[in-house]
Design an enzyme around this catalytic site. Structure first.
Site, PDB file in Angstrom:
ATOM      1  N   ASP A  34      -5.458  -0.885 -10.494  1.00  0.00           N
ATOM      2  CA  ASP A  34      -6.853  -1.317 -10.494  1.00  0.00           C
ATOM      3  C   ASP A  34      -7.255  -1.908 -11.839  1.00  0.00           C
ATOM      4  OD1 ASP A  34      -6.707  -0.182  -8.038  1.00  0.00           O
ATOM      5  OD2 ASP A  34      -8.062   1.486  -8.467  1.00  0.00           O
ATOM      6  N   GLY A  83     -17.604   3.007  -4.699  1.00  0.00           N
ATOM      7  CA  GLY A  83     -16.878   3.891  -3.796  1.00  0.00           C
ATOM      8  C   GLY A  83     -16.418   3.231  -2.511  1.00  0.00           C
ATOM      9  N   GLU A 111      -9.874   7.154 -16.998  1.00  0.00           N
ATOM     10  CA  GLU A 111     -10.086   7.683 -15.642  1.00  0.00           C
ATOM     11  C   GLU A 111      -9.359   9.018 -15.469  1.00  0.00           C
ATOM     12  OE1 GLU A 111     -11.096   4.955 -12.946  1.00  0.00           O
ATOM     13  OE2 GLU A 111     -10.976   6.283 -11.222  1.00  0.00           O
ATOM     14  N   SER A 116     -12.847  -0.716  -6.444  1.00  0.00           N
ATOM     15  CA  SER A 116     -12.610  -0.242  -7.799  1.00  0.00           C
ATOM     16  C   SER A 116     -13.698  -0.614  -8.795  1.00  0.00           C
ATOM     17  CB  SER A 116     -11.239  -0.707  -8.301  1.00  0.00           C
ATOM     18  OG  SER A 116     -10.692   0.334  -9.051  1.00  0.00           O
ATOM     19  N   GLU A 139       0.851  -1.205   0.000  1.00  0.00           N
ATOM     20  CA  GLU A 139       0.000   0.000   0.000  1.00  0.00           C
ATOM     21  C   GLU A 139       0.877   1.242   0.000  1.00  0.00           C
ATOM     22  OE1 GLU A 139      -3.225   0.284  -1.066  1.00  0.00           O
ATOM     23  OE2 GLU A 139      -3.647  -1.248   0.433  1.00  0.00           O
ATOM     24  N   HIS A 140       0.490   2.212  -0.826  1.00  0.00           N
ATOM     25  CA  HIS A 140       1.279   3.451  -1.005  1.00  0.00           C
ATOM     26  C   HIS A 140       2.674   3.142  -1.568  1.00  0.00           C
ATOM     27  CE1 HIS A 140      -1.429   6.518   0.637  1.00  0.00           C
ATOM     28  NE2 HIS A 140      -1.826   5.587   1.491  1.00  0.00           N
ATOM     29  N   THR A 141       2.805   2.003  -2.200  1.00  0.00           N
ATOM     30  CA  THR A 141       4.078   1.650  -2.837  1.00  0.00           C
ATOM     31  C   THR A 141       4.076   2.003  -4.323  1.00  0.00           C
ATOM     32  OG1 THR A 141       3.120  -0.540  -3.015  1.00  0.00           O
ATOM     33  CG2 THR A 141       4.786  -0.246  -1.305  1.00  0.00           C
TER      34      THR A 141
HETATM   35  P1  ADP Z   1     -14.580   2.884  -6.630  1.00  0.00           P
HETATM   36  O1  ADP Z   1     -13.714   2.836  -5.410  1.00  0.00           O
HETATM   37  O2  ADP Z   1     -15.713   1.916  -6.491  1.00  0.00           O
HETATM   38  O3  ADP Z   1     -13.819   2.745  -7.884  1.00  0.00           O
HETATM   39  P2  ADP Z   1     -15.115   5.479  -7.739  1.00  0.00           P
HETATM   40  O4  ADP Z   1     -15.628   6.726  -7.130  1.00  0.00           O
HETATM   41  O5  ADP Z   1     -13.769   5.507  -8.353  1.00  0.00           O
HETATM   42  O6  ADP Z   1     -15.237   4.340  -6.628  1.00  0.00           O
HETATM   43  O7  ADP Z   1     -16.112   5.019  -8.889  1.00  0.00           O
HETATM   44  C1  ADP Z   1     -17.506   4.966  -8.660  1.00  0.00           C
HETATM   45  C2  ADP Z   1     -18.247   5.566  -9.849  1.00  0.00           C
HETATM   46  O8  ADP Z   1     -18.199   4.636 -10.954  1.00  0.00           O
HETATM   47  C3  ADP Z   1     -19.722   5.776  -9.571  1.00  0.00           C
HETATM   48  O9  ADP Z   1     -19.945   7.065  -9.029  1.00  0.00           O
HETATM   49  C4  ADP Z   1     -20.334   5.638 -10.969  1.00  0.00           C
HETATM   50  O10 ADP Z   1     -20.214   6.829 -11.707  1.00  0.00           O
HETATM   51  C5  ADP Z   1     -19.459   4.587 -11.615  1.00  0.00           C
HETATM   52  N1  ADP Z   1     -20.029   3.242 -11.382  1.00  0.00           N
HETATM   53  C6  ADP Z   1     -19.432   2.217 -10.760  1.00  0.00           C
HETATM   54  N2  ADP Z   1     -20.210   1.120 -10.736  1.00  0.00           N
HETATM   55  C7  ADP Z   1     -21.357   1.470 -11.342  1.00  0.00           C
HETATM   56  C8  ADP Z   1     -22.591   0.778 -11.620  1.00  0.00           C
HETATM   57  N3  ADP Z   1     -22.804  -0.482 -11.231  1.00  0.00           N
HETATM   58  N4  ADP Z   1     -23.563   1.454 -12.279  1.00  0.00           N
HETATM   59  C9  ADP Z   1     -23.378   2.731 -12.653  1.00  0.00           C
HETATM   60  N5  ADP Z   1     -22.255   3.433 -12.428  1.00  0.00           N
HETATM   61  C10 ADP Z   1     -21.247   2.820 -11.773  1.00  0.00           C
HETATM   62 MG    MG Z   2     -12.286   4.088  -8.511  1.00  0.00          MG
END
Ligand code: ADP
Ligand code: MG
Length: 382
Positions: A167, A117, A155, A121, A32-34
């Protein structure tokens, strides 16, 4: 994950003939953080996925439907949509275009069971599934490596999150029964067998995200860079903390601010722990592997200072419940802990974690049991 629902929704909206693809979320066992220090990470794809039913539509338009959000979007191949979830799809399409490859418009319905979130990922799963699907549908000839890079670039450029490659790499390259030891500097990787019989992997989601996360992340990066520039004075070949040994760092202990020294020490030790952990896996020594997970948490909490009360609390419970290995996962200041738990200890651990966490923090942690699974792939429905 109910793939039939996806397929049926596609039929309802767009008719017959869709093809189904999936890409998973990921965990990171240690390291982690690597990544930004040019070191190693040890992620794996999991059995929580984003799936898409998709079919070219012979136009220049993308018609997309999010099953989980019950929301539709329609936009041109070259037009950035304003919905956030659609920008992930657009981002992948745009990055394919930047490579000089041509695709057409398509209809799609997507959804999944990667919690959003939570640090598993879902965003990389979403990018990877579209990169993989479009490569197959339009025979673009992309390698898995290209697909991971396309997801990462999407991204960066369409979503505005400057993530590393881990990821997307894990989502695309994952293999059942294996972790991926990824060298974040050379991007070389090695699959390491992971089959702890009698043990389960479970994540406990603190459901908190303290606002310190992004500011402290930048501070940590700066501290690592400061350590490198000090060491560089006498070791000009050093580019990243990856190049610094503990002995070298110790030569500079007096010159470095105490906190910078501890941050750098953590990173160097974490890389060593990861290498010890993968060597242990190759010898089926899961006890040592678990110890390295606890060591990682200890370092993140006391040296790198990116843990928080909720994460420390859950790792303490793991220790008391004889969990083999446990640590915070991800950038820190919230998110999940990852735990390697024996079948015998499992129920008592989960119960204890729920009860005690609720007493202290007012709600139960979410529990996600995960299994290491294959990366991006096409699905055939029976
Ligand atoms: P994570 O840690 O899960 O990657 P992020 O904030 O990077 O969190 O990504 C989440 C975003 O990805 C959501 O706000 C949405 O826009 C999109 N997303 C992820 N999964 C879905 C899903 N099943 N349906 C619609 N959008 C999704
Ligand atoms: Mg993400």
């Amino acid at each position: 994950m109910n793939y039939n629902r996806l397929y049926e929704k596609f039929q309802e909206l767009f008719g017959k003939g869709a093809t189904l693809f999936v890409s998973p979320g990921r965990v990171n066992l240690i390291g982690e953080h690597t990544d930004y220090n040019g070191g190693f990470v040890l992620p794996a794809a999991i059995d929580k996925v984003i799936a898409v039913a998709i079919k070219p539509n012979d136009t220049n338009r993308i018609r997309a439907y999010s099953l989980d959000l019950s929301d539709a979007a329609e936009f041109d191949l070259s037009e950035k949509p304003n919905k956030q979830w659609a920008s992930y799809i657009y981002g992948v399409v745009a990055e394919i275009g930047k490579k000089g490859l041509t695709i057409g418009g398509f209809d799609c319905v997507f959804g999944g069971n990667v919690p959003l979130g939570a640090g598993l990922s879902s965003s990389a799963a979403l990018e990877s599934v579209f990169a993989y699907a479009l490569n197959e549908l339009y025979q673009l000839g992309l390698s898995r490596f290209d697909m991971a890079k396309i997801g990462q670039a999407a991204e960066h450029n369409a979503v505005g999150v400057r993530c590393g490659i881990m990821d997307q790499f894990a989502s695309v390259f994952g293999q059942k029964g294996h972790l991926i030891q990824l060298d974040c500097r050379s991007l070389e990787y090695e699959l390491v067998p992971f089959d702890p019989k009698g043990y389960r992997l479970v994540l406990l989601d603190t459901q908190v995200k303290h606002s310190l996360a992004s500011s402290e992340y930048n501070v940590r990066r700066a501290e690592c860079e400061a350590g490198v520039s000090t060491v560089k004075k006498r070791y000009p070949d050093v580019q990243l903390l990856r190049d610094v040994t503990l002995e070298m760092l110790d030569e500079f202990q007096a010159e470095l601010p105490e906190s910078t020294y501890r941050r750098c020490r953590y990173v160097i030790e974490e890389n060593l722990r990861l290498l010890t952990a993968t060597a242990a896996l190759k010898a089926s020594d899961y006890v040592t592997f678990g110890k390295m997970m606890y060591g990682s948490h200890e370092g993140l909490s006391t040296q790198y200072n990116v843990s928080c009360a909720e994460l420390d609390f859950l790792v303490d419970i793991a220790r008391k419940c004889n969990v083999l290995g446990a640590r915070m996962m991800g950038g820190g200041f919230g998110g999940c802990t990852i735990n390697l738990v024996s079948d015998e200890a499992y129920d008592a651990f989960i119960q204890e974690a729920k009860t005690l966490y609720k007493q202290s923090f007012g709600r139960e942690p979410r529990v996600y049991e995960v299994h290491i699974s294959d990366g991006s792939r096409q699905l055939k429905l029976d």
